[in-house]
Scaffold this motif. Structure first.
Motif, mmCIF file in Angstrom:
data_model
loop_
_atom_site.group_PDB
_atom_site.id
_atom_site.type_symbol
_atom_site.label_atom_id
_atom_site.label_comp_id
_atom_site.label_asym_id
_atom_site.label_seq_id
_atom_site.Cartn_x
_atom_site.Cartn_y
_atom_site.Cartn_z
ATOM 1 N N CYS A 62 40.137 46.948 -27.565
ATOM 2 C CA CYS A 62 40.617 47.939 -28.531
ATOM 3 C C CYS A 62 39.957 47.697 -29.882
ATOM 4 O O CYS A 62 40.255 46.706 -30.560
ATOM 5 C CB CYS A 62 42.139 47.849 -28.659
ATOM 6 S SG CYS A 62 42.823 49.044 -29.841
ATOM 7 N N CYS A 65 42.518 47.820 -32.954
ATOM 8 C CA CYS A 65 43.304 46.617 -33.250
ATOM 9 C C CYS A 65 42.436 45.396 -33.528
ATOM 10 O O CYS A 65 42.798 44.537 -34.326
ATOM 11 C CB CYS A 65 44.259 46.312 -32.100
ATOM 12 S SG CYS A 65 45.494 47.572 -31.785
ATOM 13 N N SER A 80 46.630 49.348 -21.883
ATOM 14 C CA SER A 80 45.741 50.377 -22.445
ATOM 15 C C SER A 80 46.452 51.723 -22.496
ATOM 16 O O SER A 80 46.201 52.531 -23.397
ATOM 17 C CB SER A 80 44.457 50.469 -21.625
ATOM 18 O OG SER A 80 44.669 51.122 -20.379
ATOM 19 N N CYS A 83 50.407 50.652 -24.814
ATOM 20 C CA CYS A 83 50.354 50.091 -26.168
ATOM 21 C C CYS A 83 49.175 50.605 -26.994
ATOM 22 O O CYS A 83 49.199 50.494 -28.219
ATOM 23 C CB CYS A 83 50.282 48.565 -26.101
ATOM 24 S SG CYS A 83 51.559 47.784 -25.087
ATOM 25 N N HIS A 84 48.142 51.135 -26.338
ATOM 26 C CA HIS A 84 46.927 51.530 -27.061
ATOM 27 C C HIS A 84 46.482 52.938 -26.684
ATOM 28 O O HIS A 84 45.288 53.254 -26.771
ATOM 29 C CB HIS A 84 45.802 50.534 -26.771
ATOM 30 C CG HIS A 84 46.142 49.106 -27.068
ATOM 31 N ND1 HIS A 84 45.838 48.478 -28.250
ATOM 32 C CD2 HIS A 84 46.802 48.177 -26.317
ATOM 33 C CE1 HIS A 84 46.269 47.227 -28.223
ATOM 34 N NE2 HIS A 84 46.858 47.020 -27.058
ATOM 35 N N HIS A 87 44.483 54.715 -29.339
ATOM 36 C CA HIS A 87 43.475 53.904 -30.020
ATOM 37 C C HIS A 87 42.084 54.135 -29.435
ATOM 38 O O HIS A 87 41.936 54.728 -28.369
ATOM 39 C CB HIS A 87 43.834 52.416 -29.909
ATOM 40 C CG HIS A 87 45.126 52.063 -30.579
ATOM 41 N ND1 HIS A 87 45.648 50.781 -30.585
ATOM 42 C CD2 HIS A 87 46.019 52.814 -31.268
ATOM 43 C CE1 HIS A 87 46.781 50.753 -31.248
ATOM 44 N NE2 HIS A 87 47.035 51.989 -31.652
ATOM 45 N N LEU A 89 39.188 52.738 -27.495
ATOM 46 C CA LEU A 89 39.038 51.671 -26.512
ATOM 47 C C LEU A 89 37.614 51.603 -25.972
ATOM 48 O O LEU A 89 36.940 52.627 -25.843
ATOM 49 C CB LEU A 89 40.007 51.874 -25.343
ATOM 50 C CG LEU A 89 41.503 51.922 -25.669
ATOM 51 C CD1 LEU A 89 42.299 52.169 -24.398
ATOM 52 C CD2 LEU A 89 41.954 50.630 -26.334
ATOM 53 N N CYS A 102 46.981 41.454 -25.020
ATOM 54 C CA CYS A 102 47.713 42.444 -25.815
ATOM 55 C C CYS A 102 48.926 41.827 -26.513
ATOM 56 O O CYS A 102 49.796 41.236 -25.870
ATOM 57 C CB CYS A 102 48.166 43.602 -24.928
ATOM 58 S SG CYS A 102 49.103 44.871 -25.820
#
Length: 411
Positions: A62, A65, A80, A83-84, A87, A89, A102
């Protein structure tokens, strides 16, 4: 199903390119097959952290982050999504022996939603430039917006970095002719592999020489080069010994590629295969090497070789379950097992009379739809939405007529 060319208007006069239904279905099926292979072996709902260092799994990095300049980190498939999801990736394909990062100390402002309680770091994880979104010796992103040369990316099975085919020191064989690749740097690290390469490796097509500053690549055939160098060394070949050794290395492997044998920990073979190969002349080059299916099963597993693998941290080479092919086969198999047929689910909820009626209706629909679509395929015409609507209207009409006749005779 039609697809208009970019920039084409209604009055342009140019014909619109047409994509057939069969082509769309075939492409979608291929994409689904690839996704099942890559992601099927990974859990998309539960974080893999609790499993420890997973033997092989799909991973992501990510950049939202953990941007470039920070510590590299990898996240599992489930994280993925959960939580993301919003985002940026980087898809890392698969990596071996990795534990999900993570929410650990590398993520300053994020806690894992699936498993909040995690250790600060995963000391056993290994990272490379892929976690920052760059690949190969050229350290470029993929896809590269500045690279206009079409080129296939190939993953090294040792360092697990991805390389452009033109940056391997040799032009790779056709993709169907080899199954694994070891890059130049890893061949220097695993120098013992050169002895095996003379017997097992798939030869590259050509040798690549770059003309500096020109951006041009010259391809020079090298089929006779190894033979000349060996002859010039003055070493006479022992034909009987060579034939016996070839028979040993060409014996069919018991591995099917999907069923994984137990990892060899101790060998009962009295002779070291590697020493036998090293007693003969072989060439070392500054190139990558390409390997066929099941070549790992032919590596020596005597005590000395197992110790060497451990010292070089490449014990996984003797494990055929470590291969990406074994992972993909497992993922595909698991997905096929889990995929449930909605028709069978419906049938199981019915009594026998209803089951027979539904099966008859299904077979009628399948037969008539197949015959209807075959006409379009034979004529090479495109199936449009109104064509499908017309088919189902006609099918329902014929179904009502059959039902009415049955009611008339039964009354």
């Amino acid at each position: 199903m039609e697809a208009a060319a970019p920039g084409s208007g209604c009055g342009g006069g140019a014909e619109e390119p047409v994509v057939s239904l069969a082509e769309v279905l075939a492409e979608n099926e291929e994409l689904e097959k690839e996704a099942r292979a890559v992601l099927g072996g990974s859990d998309h709902e539960r974080c893999s952290y609790s499993q420890g260092a997973v033997k092989r799994q799909a991973l992501y990095a990510c950049s939202t982050c953990t941007p470039p300049g920070g510590e590299p980190a990898g996240i599992c498939l489930a994280c993925s999504y959960e939580c993301h999801g919003t985002h940026r990736l980087f898809e890392l394909y698969t990596k071996r022996n990795f534990r999900c990062d993570c929410g650990n100390s590398k993520f300053k402002n994020l806690q894992c939603k699936l498993l909040p309680e995690k250790g600060k770091v995963n000391s056993g994880n290994k990272y490379n430039d892929n976690f920052y979104g760059v690949y190969c010796t050229c350290k470029r992103p993929y896809p590269d917006p500045e690279d206009e040369i079409p080129d296939e990316m190939i993953q090294c099975i040792v360092c697990e970095d991805w390389f452009h085919g033109r940056h391997l020191g040799a032009v790779p064989p056709e993709s169907g002719d080899f199954h694994e690749m070891v890059c130049q740097a890893c061949m220097n690290h695993c120098h013992f592999l050169w002895a095996y390469a003379s017997q097992l490796a798939v030869p590259p097509l050509t040798k690549v020489n770059s003309v500096e500053g020109e951006g041009v690549f010259l391809k020079v055939k090298e089929s006779e080069e190894p033979k000349k160098e060996i002859e010039e060394s003055g070493v006479e070949q022992q034909e009987m010994k060579e034939e016996k050794q070839m028979e040993q290395f060409n014996e069919p492997s018991t591995s099917s590629g999907s069923a994984c044998p137990e990892v060899v920990t101790k060998s009962e073979e009295p002779v070291c295969k590697l020493k036998e190969l090293q007693s003969k002349p072989f060439l070392k080059k500054d190139t990558a090497t390409f390997w066929p299916l099941n070549w790992r099963s032919k590596l020596c597993t005597c005590e000395d070789c197992l110790k060497m693998y451990s010292e070089l941290e490449v014990q996984f080479l003797t494990d055929e379950c470590d291969t990406v092919l074994a992972y993909e086969n497992k993922g595909t198999s698991d997905q096929e097992t889990e995929r449930r047929d909605p028709l069978m689910d419906t049938l199981n909820s019915m009594n026998r009379v209803q089951q027979v009626e539904l099966i008859c209706e299904y077979n009628d629909l399948k037969t008539e739809l197949t015959d209807y679509l075959r006409r379009f395929a034979d004529e090479g015409t495109v199936v449009k939405r109104e064509d499908i609507q017309h088919f189902f209207e006609e099918f329902q009409s014929r179904k009502r007529q059959r039902t009415n006749r049955m009611q008339y005779y039964c009354s």
